[in-house]
Write a protein that holds these residues in place. Structure first.
Motif, short mmCIF file in Angstrom:
data_model
loop_
_atom_site.label_atom_id
_atom_site.label_comp_id
_atom_site.label_asym_id
_atom_site.label_seq_id
_atom_site.Cartn_x
_atom_site.Cartn_y
_atom_site.Cartn_z
N ALA A 251 37.27 37.56 35.37
CA ALA A 251 38.06 36.57 34.71
C ALA A 251 38.10 35.22 35.92
O ALA A 251 38.38 34.28 35.62
N ARG A 275 47.33 34.24 35.57
CA ARG A 275 47.07 35.49 34.49
C ARG A 275 48.26 35.25 33.67
O ARG A 275 49.15 34.64 33.86
N ALA A 290 42.17 42.50 31.39
CA ALA A 290 41.46 41.36 31.08
C ALA A 290 41.45 40.46 32.05
O ALA A 290 40.52 39.24 32.24
N SER A 291 42.02 40.56 33.28
CA SER A 291 42.20 39.41 34.47
C SER A 291 41.39 40.09 35.43
O SER A 291 41.37 39.64 36.64
N PHE A 293 38.41 40.93 38.18
CA PHE A 293 37.16 40.17 38.71
C PHE A 293 36.47 41.09 39.56
O PHE A 293 36.98 41.82 40.24
#
Length: 454
Positions: A251, A275, A290-291, A293
């Motif tokens: 993300a 976020r 989903a956030s 990285f």
């Protein structure tokens, strides 16, 4: 040329024969799409075999890792209405749920030590890492949740670290919680936030006004990927490694990075405003993954992707080669049998199987050169045998060299593949129109040269 290669065509049927030859060539090209599709499937099968080898090594080492660290999970009692199925009466029942609190400040510093492992002919990247996690939690304040203080089980508070594959933990993990030294236990009591991880029971005091400080060091191994979830109100991640081919994915991209032959360094700084979840909530309302990285430790070359991209131009390659053969027939008044077209087409397809198999053992670029040179010599020798002309053989060989060079350039310039490919097709079309501009398709005469060569 011998009569088996050259045939005299009567003038009366010349028009029909030309159209028949064009139709035959088109049918052969379409039939060659079948083995071309088989090559596509072969590439996919080999790539799948490579993925299975990666999964096999990962299953014995440890898989890709995503760290969600840390989260405070505090159980509490809430009361809900429940309807009886028998008499439809309602009653109030007590249900346990969890409050999840994220840190105010989070700093992660990690060193990744990659290794190459082999499974058969395939290379797999695994790593050992040392990750230090420090930060603070704000003094607890539950006023925004509208929960009675007596319903909150502060004595059951857990400090949770989410880890995808627990087999990657190499050493006992210790937690410094304020001035206490604690040890972690496997598993998590609630799967609202993470499905897998470790936890430590910590002491919290609702009357404490100072922040809670924490620190832990994690020796973690995994395969290929290492990701982080920015659970801090301010999350700062610093990574360094000796791996020279990282792919920064997820993300968020690094705010700063440096990549060299000796390795890479990268730094991410993520705010809670970046976020889509708060610092405190109840239940399983949000998806933190989903956030995520991090990095993907890529191998320098993906031979299967390049082979697949080269096969995409097979129909163009075969079609243009046959077009050159057809022009040789028309302009030099010779006859090339459809079987000879088929043999040349099969040779062009065998190039891709050579490329695929050789590239599994040496670099893709060298495999391309070896495969192209082998195919070129095979076709050139065959053309010399059937046409009995060194000039035509050299012409066709030069055209094939240009075509192979064209495909090679397209493969290397991935970002500009469409542009270069479009220009190349335009040039091919222009040359075809130029060399065919003076051909009288209704009054072709192949008989004269055929007779001379018999």
């Amino acid at each position: 040329m011998e009569s088996s290669q050259l045939q005299q065509i009567p003038k009366k049927s010349l028009k029909n024969n030309v159209y028949f030859k064009i139709t035959t060539i088109i049918i052969i090209v379409l039939l060659l799409l079948v083995p071309t599709a088989m090559v596509h499937n072969l590439i996919q099968e080999r790539e799948q075999t490579q993925n299975q080898a990666i999964e096999e090594v990962s299953s014995k080492w440890a898989g890709a890792q995503t760290l969600v660290a840390p989260v405070l999970s505090i159980p509490y009692i809430k009361y809900v209405r429940e309807t009886s199925k028998k008499d439809t009466t309602e009653k109030i029942v007590a249900v346990k749920d969890y409050i999840h609190i994220l840190p105010d400040n989070l700093e992660i510093t990690g060193t990744i030590n990659p290794e190459k492992r082999n499974r058969g002919i395939y290379d797999i990247v695994v790593y050992n890492s040392k990750v230090e996690i420090t930060g603070t939690f704000k003094a607890l304040d539950f006023s925004a949740l509208d929960i009675l203080p007596q319903n909150i089980k502060l004595d059951k508070t857990e400090f949770v670290v989410g880890i995808d594959d627990l087999r990657g933990i190499e050493k006992q993990v210790e937690l410094q919680w304020n001035n206490q030294q604690l040890f972690f236990n496997p598993g998590v009591s609630s799967t609202d936030v993470v499905a897998s991880g470790i936890n430590a029971a910590v002491l919290v005091d609702p009357l404490q006004k100072e922040n809670y400080r924490f620190k832990l060091t994690l020796d973690l191994k995994g395969s290929q990927n290492l990701y982080f979830v920015p659970v801090g109100k301010v999350t700062d991640v610093k990574l360094n490694s000796s791996w020279p081919n990282p792919s920064f994915t997820g993300a968020f991209l690094p705010d700063s990075r440096s990549v060299a032959e000796s390795g890479f360094k990268a730094n991410w700084n993520v705010l809670h405003l970046n976020r889509n979840y708060p610092q405190m909530w109840t239940g399983s309302r949000f998806d933190l993954d989903a956030s995520a990285f991090g990095i993907d430790l890529l191998l320098p070359v993906d031979n299967y992707q390049k082979a697949y991209r080269s096969v995409q131009y097979a129909i163009l390659f075969i079609g243009f080669t046959f077009l050159v053969f057809f022009f040789i027939e028309v302009l030099n008044k010779v006859f090339i049998h459809p079987i000879q077209y088929i043999l040349v087409g099969v040779a062009l397809i065998v190039f891709y199987t050579l490329l695929l198999s050789i590239s599994e053992h040496i670099s893709f670029d060298l495999a391309f050169i070896v495969s192209a040179l082998s195919t070129l010599l095979l076709i050139a020798g065959y053309v010399r045998a059937i046409l009995k002309s060194s000039k035509l053989t050299l012409l066709l060989s030069a055209i094939l060299v240009i075509l192979y060079a064209f495909i090679f350039v397209i493969i290397q310039l991935q970002d500009y593949a469409l542009l270069i490919g479009s220009i190349g097709i335009f040039v091919i079309l222009a040359l075809s129109m130029y060399f065919s501009r003076q051909i009288d398709w209704y009054n072709l005469n192949l008989s004269e040269k055929a007779n001379k060569n018999e």
